[in-house]
Motif scaffolding. Sequence first.
Motif, PDB file in Angstrom:
ATOM      1  N   GLY A  16      42.614  33.075  49.804  1.00 36.48           N
ATOM      2  CA  GLY A  16      42.647  34.181  48.844  1.00 36.48           C
ATOM      3  C   GLY A  16      41.252  34.689  48.536  1.00 36.48           C
ATOM      4  N   GLY A  17      40.297  33.760  48.417  1.00 39.41           N
ATOM      5  CA  GLY A  17      38.915  34.154  48.165  1.00 39.41           C
ATOM      6  C   GLY A  17      38.300  34.901  49.335  1.00 39.41           C
ATOM      7  N   LEU A  18      38.592  34.458  50.547  1.00 35.92           N
ATOM      8  CA  LEU A  18      38.066  35.138  51.737  1.00 35.92           C
ATOM      9  C   LEU A  18      38.615  36.553  51.854  1.00 35.92           C
ATOM     10  N   MET A  19      39.906  36.708  51.552  1.00 39.53           N
ATOM     11  CA  MET A  19      40.509  38.041  51.633  1.00 39.53           C
ATOM     12  C   MET A  19      39.933  38.972  50.576  1.00 39.53           C
ATOM     13  N   ILE A  61      31.129  34.994  50.122  1.00 38.65           N
ATOM     14  CA  ILE A  61      30.667  33.959  49.182  1.00 38.65           C
ATOM     15  C   ILE A  61      31.156  34.260  47.775  1.00 38.65           C
ATOM     16  N   ILE A  62      31.026  35.525  47.357  1.00 37.26           N
ATOM     17  CA  ILE A  62      31.457  35.905  46.008  1.00 37.26           C
ATOM     18  C   ILE A  62      32.966  35.731  45.869  1.00 37.26           C
ATOM     19  N   GLY A  63      33.727  36.200  46.856  1.00 35.99           N
ATOM     20  CA  GLY A  63      35.182  36.095  46.781  1.00 35.99           C
ATOM     21  C   GLY A  63      35.654  34.658  46.697  1.00 35.99           C
ATOM     22  N   VAL A  64      35.129  33.800  47.576  1.00 34.42           N
ATOM     23  CA  VAL A  64      35.517  32.386  47.573  1.00 34.42           C
ATOM     24  C   VAL A  64      35.049  31.705  46.300  1.00 34.42           C
ATOM     25  N   GLY A  65      33.811  32.000  45.882  1.00 35.54           N
ATOM     26  CA  GLY A  65      33.280  31.374  44.672  1.00 35.54           C
ATOM     27  C   GLY A  65      34.088  31.722  43.436  1.00 35.54           C
ATOM     28  N   GLU A  66      34.498  32.984  43.322  1.00 32.50           N
ATOM     29  CA  GLU A  66      35.307  33.396  42.175  1.00 32.50           C
ATOM     30  C   GLU A  66      36.631  32.638  42.118  1.00 32.50           C
ATOM     31  N   GLU A  83      37.460  29.659  39.363  1.00 28.72           N
ATOM     32  CA  GLU A  83      38.516  29.948  38.386  1.00 28.72           C
ATOM     33  C   GLU A  83      39.611  28.889  38.430  1.00 28.72           C
ATOM     34  N   VAL A  84      39.980  28.459  39.645  1.00 27.57           N
ATOM     35  CA  VAL A  84      41.088  27.517  39.785  1.00 27.57           C
ATOM     36  C   VAL A  84      40.672  26.098  39.400  1.00 27.57           C
ATOM     37  N   PHE A  85      39.492  25.672  39.850  1.00 24.73           N
ATOM     38  CA  PHE A  85      39.128  24.273  39.692  1.00 24.73           C
ATOM     39  C   PHE A  85      38.215  24.007  38.488  1.00 24.73           C
TER      40      PHE A  85
END
Length: 309
Positions: A10-13, A260-265, A269-271
Amino acid sequence: MAFFLETLLGGLMAGMLYSLVALGFVLIFKASGVFNFAQGAMVLFAALAMARFAEWIPQWLGFQSLLLANLIAFVLAAFVMFAVAWLIEWLVLRHLVNQEGTTLLMATLGIGYFLDGLGQTLFGSAIYKIDIGMPKEPVFAFGSVFPGGLLINKEDLYAALIAAVLVALLSVFFQKTSTGRALRAVADDHQAAQSIGIPLNRIWVIVWCVAGVVALVAGMIWGSKLGVQFSLTTVALRALPVVILGGLTSVPGAIIGGLIIGVGEKLSEVFLGPYVGGGIEIWFAYVLALVFLMFRPQGLFGEKIIDRV
């Protein structure tokens, strides 16, 4: 493990969509040396044109084919963005050649506000829908590997694939074509490029046209996901940390920074969200950009500028 991979995907997309908006900033900065604050308005203007043309064309031509209506609407919206690019160069940029960067920056702010008002005048201010046929229902994949499979949003997957194809085409354009090489020459040194016969005005028209097409694709995808509304201009603000992280002059940096931003967000948020009360996804990118500004202001792939006195 499956939940982690779902979050990662989801973060990569999401990151690919951020990269698409960030590319508009990078393209114009590379060619003109100015940060284009009108990029968010360009995304909104292009999305409005696409949405309204897709609505009007079946009425004008008397057919109900969604695919054909969207195709014609995309072509017409692209021509509109080309016209906007030409007018911007003709009315604004050609009069500001070799001016200070602050002057060009203020010009892009004015262009942004003008496009906001013009879009509302021409296309209306309601919330419009763009239906480009992307499936919205999620699917489960890799069921033989993970119990229950991985939940993947098909709309996000299709959007990421479209963004990836456009990024690849732009990379080929910049690296393999004579126009792309001219754009890179202008980015390196305006005056040197002019001295060897590269017309700066024509290059600026081309790069604003390319940025307009990028804005159109970004607006089409985000409009399909969120609806076309005037808050769509804030999508560009989500791309600001991407260009800071990747570097203002680097196309690969925009891609890597967006991922990086997408995956990091998503991961934060989840963990980490449950431990701090949530909301990390809203400010994570800006905090990360602030850290980079303190320790590596040129970004991961940006050029480090050294002034010798």
